[in-house]
Design a protein around this motif. Structure first.
Motif: not given
Length: 76
Positions: A56-62, A67-76
């Motif tokens: 889960l931590l690896a997925g969160l980091k990924q 999202q670094a260049g994307n301003q939209k929040p993730s729905n994951k």
């Protein structure tokens, strides 16, 4: 969805997506191999591959990296 700990993620996935009336026969986790699995094998797969603290931590980091260049929040 967000959960407070890995065990809550596992419980949600196992009951909502791995229950006998809802399990589709394969793991639908984004990026996972679409192998056919028996339901109890799926539960073990969830616990080992997707719902451990490290996974889960690896997925969160990924996700944060993506999202670094994307301003939209993730729905994951």
């Amino acid at each position: 969805r967000w959960f407070r700990c890995a065990s809550q993620v596992f419980y949600h996935a196992a009951t909502e997506h791995g229950g006998k009336d809802v399990y589709p026969g394969q793991c639908l986790w984004e990026g996972c191999e679409p192998f056919q699995r028996q339901r109890f094998s799926f539960i073990t797969h969830l616990q080992d591959k997707h719902c451990s603290r490290d996974a889960l931590l690896a997925g969160l980091k990924q996700d944060e990296h993506g999202q670094a260049g994307n301003q939209k929040p993730s729905n994951k």
